[in-house]
Each structure stands twice: as structure tokens, then as C-alpha cells.
Design an enzyme around this catalytic site. Structure first.
Site, mmCIF file in Angstrom:
data_model
loop_
_atom_site.group_PDB
_atom_site.id
_atom_site.type_symbol
_atom_site.label_atom_id
_atom_site.label_comp_id
_atom_site.label_asym_id
_atom_site.label_seq_id
_atom_site.Cartn_x
_atom_site.Cartn_y
_atom_site.Cartn_z
ATOM 1 N N LYS A 1 0.627 -1.090 -0.317
ATOM 2 C CA LYS A 1 -0.157 -0.150 -0.034
ATOM 3 C C LYS A 1 0.617 1.561 -0.435
ATOM 4 O O LYS A 1 1.942 1.342 0.684
ATOM 5 C CB LYS A 1 -1.107 0.231 1.184
ATOM 6 C CG LYS A 1 -1.977 0.903 1.432
ATOM 7 C CD LYS A 1 -3.038 0.723 2.660
ATOM 8 C CE LYS A 1 -3.910 2.180 2.682
ATOM 9 N NZ LYS A 1 -5.241 1.511 3.951
ATOM 10 N N SER B 1 -10.266 1.537 2.606
ATOM 11 C CA SER B 1 -9.124 2.416 2.406
ATOM 12 C C SER B 1 -7.800 1.863 1.086
ATOM 13 O O SER B 1 -7.589 2.128 0.039
ATOM 14 C CB SER B 1 -8.046 3.983 2.796
ATOM 15 O OG SER B 1 -7.557 3.114 3.688
ATOM 16 N N SER C 1 -10.592 -0.288 7.006
ATOM 17 C CA SER C 1 -9.697 -0.248 5.419
ATOM 18 C C SER C 1 -9.510 -1.326 5.502
ATOM 19 O O SER C 1 -8.973 -1.606 4.235
ATOM 20 C CB SER C 1 -8.498 0.923 5.758
ATOM 21 O OG SER C 1 -9.155 1.997 5.309
#
Lengths: 95, 484
Positions: free
Chosen positions: B76, B151, B175
Site C-alpha cells: 500500500k 481505503s 480499511s
């Protein structure tokens, strides 16, 4: 609770965010809506409850005071928008 | 097809000499290029990935390979990566080349994993749909007009589309788990303090936790084994030994007590999601588990509580973006204050600004007790609910998300509705407990449904065991979207 535009303008300034007139109106609306959500908290009596800051309620560790980091000024300053002679440059603050 | 294989299978293929890491990495890079329409990645550095693959191949020749050596992993874009763009999905960091490695990145490097690329995400991890990214939304591989969740939406989409066998995510209010559910993969948010936050760009420091996103619980166990552990550079890291998460995967579930909180099956839960979750619980009963009905009475207050604490911590954390030391600076300004205000106005997107302002308000003079302190007190009540619940059960189960993936743009104008997506995941972050989402079916539109597992503190091994046993008798996690 709903916020008025003056309050939002004040918050925006505290947070160092410039808003135009249209944004100011939009944030006044959406922040008021979110505050409405947040105020559901008031439904519960929390008298005598200790606030919880950390899931494990631990205290911060102390470490020995010895130098571990090396000087990496050049590497760190290479990614700055503006530097000169090892200093970060900002607009003039003092005349 | 090597790209459909799990981390464990790819690792076995590398070990058996069926292919090299260089070949495997090349295949993943080609697939990533081929499926750019998903917008799952912000940065792919083929040269760097292939160089790491070459090193991994040499390491294997020397007999020094571990389970992740040579396996391509996506990170990420919230984890600082030395010499590589680390944007956090924001214009503010769109030019930020990190000058150091996050502990998570360092650990994957030491394990010999190949960093395939950095995945797209909601800006500063603030969002549930990946639509707040400065780099544009990610598409759900199951349906191109649906969101992947957020997210960690880029990581979820990349694993779902089998561009990469596994990825990392971070979870502040859901997330990792919510995008895992919406994309039909396995995601684990560890106990707060289990995975180092050093170099993981802070959103809400008392809630943020990194974790694995993968096809299977077995792969999540392999990744967590690398990620977990004490780190003196993270002041909230817990100094506890890391168990062998793989070794306990097959433990028997006979007598397992599954707690079902009534609040997780009430109003607002989509009927098809409820049906799938109930069916999954029946599978567990057939594996020898028993069901305990219980209540988490304060869970309806978790979302309001979270929307004080997370924005308050964010407003403080994000005050560092001032256009001075790194990141974006507005091109024109009159003085220092104007420079700050324009830099931040231009550098942050609408949702980030919204949360900074909520947090600034909650922390401002005269409101601290009514908002921040009140929320911290509620946080304790919510954590206490879980503590009591775990006296009667070993694991709590329920839906991960109230619905399946919604359409792109469907909720962007309604922040409060968007926030309610995380109604079942947020309480877990507030309590600091570990939580997982595993695939448990599909709705009539063909969109995945996630089952959430919530464990006791530092009980990740048991969660992975519970998830693995389910995946031994179901095949939801093996489904791949058409066209991938």
C-alpha cells in the site's frame, strides 16, 4: 448542532486551509451533518468512565539516551521544495 | 497459470525450481500492465522489482531462501519506501520520494520478497471506496462500475485480479477488512501494537494498524509472520513474541464458541449479506463450533465516537504537511501563512480537509471535553463490551460490511452514509482487537460478501486457524472475477 459560516471560516484558518466562498458553504453543510452524527454520543452517560487513549493502556517506554541516528541532512533536504546552505527556505517572516 | 496461485503455491514452485523469481515477477509485471484499467497501482517500478527478483534467485541458489523469498508482493502506498515515490494517494505527497524504509518494508526486504509496486488508496487512508485518491478511483474487478472498498482498495483489487498474490493494507476503521469483503479476498487487521507503524504514514495513531491482504488465510499467516513483531521505533509497538501462524492453521474447531452480537444483525444489514453470513456460521457448526448469542450494547456509538477520535488525531498528524520540508508547495503565495494555507488547500482533497476541520473543531478551545474526552470515554465502554463478550465466546462473527460493493459515485456526496459502511469494523479498531474478513459468498449481482471474525487481543493465530478451516471446506476464496 449546526455550524455557521463564521465558525467554519475560523476552523479553516486554525487548520491553515484556504477556502473559497463555495467551499465554505459546502463545508458548513457537511460539517454540520457530521456533527449531528457525532452528537449521538451524548445519549450515553459517561460519568466516572476513565478515558481510553491506547487499546492496551500501556505507558510509553523509555530508552537509553544515546546517539543512534546519523547525519542525513543532504538526503532529507533533497526532497524539500526549497533549501539553501543546509537551511529550509520559507517566505520572509521578519522584516 | 502461475498468476492464479497463492503465495504458498508460488513459494513451493520457486522452491521446486519450476520457475525463477525473475520469471514470476515478469509475469506479474505483465499482468499489472495488462490491467491498468483497474488503476490498482500508483507506482510500478519494473526495474527495481526485477533487480530484487534477481537477488532473490541468487539467495535461493545459496540455499538461504525463506517462504517469501522471490514472491512478488504489492505494498500500500502508505508505507515509506526508500528511494521510491510514497504518495498516500495525495497530491500533497505526489512528489514525495521517501528517504527511508518503513519497518514493514524493511521486513519484507529482509524476507527476500519482491516489491512489485505501490497500490492506490483513499487519500491518507480516509475513505471507504477508494474514490478520494488524487490518482483516481480503483475499479472493483468483479464489476467495473463498482467500488473496491477502501481505503486499501488498490491492494484489494490487485489481489482479487491476481495481479499479485498478496499485498499489504492498513486499517484504521475497516480499511483492510471492508475492501477485502467488497472484493472477495482475505484480509487481517492485527491487534493494535502487533505490526510496527514506523514509516507507515499516520492517519489516526491510536487506531492505525497494518496487515496482510491475500487470497487465503494461509497466505495471510505467511505475511503476518513477516510483518509482526516488536519495533523500538514505534512507541506503541508491543513487545510480545510472534507465534508461528502457519503451524496452528489446522487446529480442530470442535467446541469453538462463536459469539453472534445481535447488534451486527439488525436494521441496515442487507438481506443477502445476512443470508450468506448465517450460512457461513452453519458451516462452522458443521465443523463442531457452537453458537452463543450476545450483545455489544454500545456498538451503535462506535461510528460517532470514531468520527471524533480519528479526525482529531488526523488534524494533529496532518499538520506536518506545511510545504517546507517535503511534499507539495503552492506555486504562488504572499507570506508564510498564505503559503501554508494555499499549500494545504491545494495539496489536500475534499474529504481530507473535511476530516482535518472536524478534528480541529473537536480539539479547539472549549470543545475538548465535550468531544475528544467524551469519545475516549465511549471508547472504553466499547472495549469493555468486547471484554465481557469474550468471557462467553472465543471468536465473534458477523458481517464485515452492511452491503456488497456499491457503485462508483453513489455515495460521494453523502459523507455520513459513506461513514456508516464501517459500522461493523470500527468498533474493532476502537477496542484495538484483531479482525479478519474472509469471502463467504456472493449476492445476486455476483458481488462478493465478507464474513468478519473478531478475536481476542493477540489471538491472530486462532483467527487464522478459524479462517483456514472454513477455506478448507468452501471455495468462495478461489473464485476469480471473469476476465482475470
Amino acid at each position: 448542532m449546526s455550524l455557521d459560516k463564521d465558525t467554519v471560516e475560523k476552523i479553516a484558518h486554525l487548520a491553515r486551509l484556504q477556502l473559497n466562498e463555495q467551499e465554505l458553504q459546502a463545508y458548513t453543510d457537511s460539517l454540520s451533518q457530521i456533527l449531528g452524527l457525532i452528537e449521538q454520543m451524548n445519549a450515553v452517560d459517561t460519568t466516572g468512565v476513565a478515558p481510553m487513549a491506547h487499546p492496551q493502556d500501556t505507558v510509553l517506554r523509555l530508552r537509553e539516551d544515546r546517539i543512534e541516528e546519523t547525519d542525513q541532512r543532504e538526503k532529507f533536504q533533497r526532497i524539500s521544495p526549497a533549501t539553501e546552505a543546509g537551511l529550509y527556505l520559507v517566505p520572509k517572516v521578519i522584516e | 497459470m502461475i498468476h492464479t496461485k497463492t503465495v504458498a503455491e508460488q513459494s513451493a514452485a520457486l522452491r521446486a525450481g519450476e520457475l525463477s523469481s525473475t520469471e514470476l515477477t515478469q509475469a506479474c509485471l505483465e499482468r499489472t500492465e495488462q490491467h491498468r484499467e483497474l488503476n490498482a497501482f500508483i507506482t510500478v517500478d519494473a526495474e527495481r522489482a526485477l533487480a530484487q527478483a534477481g537477488v532473490a534467485d541468487e539467495r535461493r541458489t545459496r540455499g538461504e531462501a525463506g517462504p517469501l523469498t522471490g514472491v512478488p508482493i504489492a505494498q500500500k502506498d502508505i508505507f515509506c519506501t526508500d528511494g521510491m515515490l510514497t504518495t498516500c494517494g495525495s497530491r500533497m505527497l505526489s512528489n514525495f520520494t521517501a528517504p527511508y524504509d518503513a519497518t514493514v518494508i524493511r521486513k519484507f526486504n529482509e524476507a527476500g520478497a519482491v516489491l512489485l509496486g505501490k497500490t492506490n488508496m483513499d487519500e491518507f487512508a480516509m475513505g471507504s471506496s477508494n474514490e478520494t485518491s488524487f490518482f483516481g478511483p480503483v475499479k472493483n474487478p468483479w464489476q467495473a462500475d463498482a467500488v473496491p472498498g477502501g481505503s486499501s482498495g488498490g491492494s484489494a483489487a490487485a489481489v482479487t485480479a491476481r495481479l499479485v498474490p498478496a499485498a499489504t493494507g492498513t486499517d484504521t476503521g475497516g480499511s483492510i477488512r471492508q475492501p477485502a469483503a467488497l472484493c472477495g479476498i482475505t484480509g487481517l487487521k492485527p491487534t493494535y501494537g502487533r505490526v510496527s507503524r514506523y514509516g507507515m504514514t499516520a492517519f489516526a495513531s491510536s487506531l492505525d494498524q497494518g496487515g496482510p491482504m491475500a487470497q487465503t488465510a494461509e497466505d495471510a499467516a505467511l505475511l503476518l509472520g513477516v510483518m509482526a513483531g516488536f519495533d523500538p521505533r514505534d512507541s506503541t509497538s508491543m513487545d510480545k513474541p510472534v507465534p508461528d501462524y502457519v503451524q496452528s492453521l489446522n487446529h480442530d474447531l470442535k467446541g469453538l464458541r462463536i459469539g453472534l452480537p445481535e447488534e451486527y444483525f439488525g436494521e441496515g444489514l442487507n438481506a443477502e449479506v445476512a443470508t450468506a453470513v448465517n450460512a457461513a456460521i452453519e458451516v462452522y457448526r458443521s465443523l463442531g463450533a457452537e453458537v452463543v448469542r450476545l450483545s455489544l450494547p454500545n456498538s451503535n456509538l462506535a461510528v460517532p465516537c470514531y468520527y471524533v477520535l480519528a479526525p482529531a488525531e488526523a488534524s494533529s498528524n496532518l499538520s506536518r504537511y506545511d510545504g517546507v520540508r517535503y511534499g507539495y508547495r503552492a506555486p504562488e503565495y504572499t507570506d508564510l501563512t498564505d503559503m501554508y494555507e494555499k499549500t494545504r488547500a491545494q495539496g489536500f482533497g475534499a474529504e481530507v480537509k473535511r476530516r482535518i476541520m472536524i478534528g480541529t473543531y473537536a480539539l479547539s478551545a472549549g470543545y475538548y471535553d465535550a468531544y475528544y474526552l467524551k469519545a475516549q470515554k465511549l471508547r472504553r465502554l466499547i472495549a469493555e463490551d468486547f471484554r465481557q463478550a469474550f468471557e462467553a465466546c472465543d471468536v465473534i462473527m458477523g458481517p464485515t460490511s452492511p452491503s456488497t460493493a456499491f457503485r462508483l459515485g453513489e455515495m460521494t456526496d453523502d459523507p455520513v452514509s459513506m461513514y456508516l459502511n464501517d459500522i461493523y469494523t470500527i468498533p474493532v479498531n476502537l477496542a484495538g482487537l484483531p479482525g479478519m474478513s474472509i469471502p463467504a459468498g456472493f449476492d445476486s449481482k455476483g458481488l462478493p460478501i465478507g464474513l468478519q471474525l473478531i478475536g481476542q487481543y493477540f489471538d491472530e493465530a486462532r483467527l487464522l486457524n478459524i479462517a483456514h478451516r472454513y477455506q478448507q471446506v468452501t471455495d468462495w476464496h478461489k473464485r476469480i472475477p471473469p476476465g482475470f
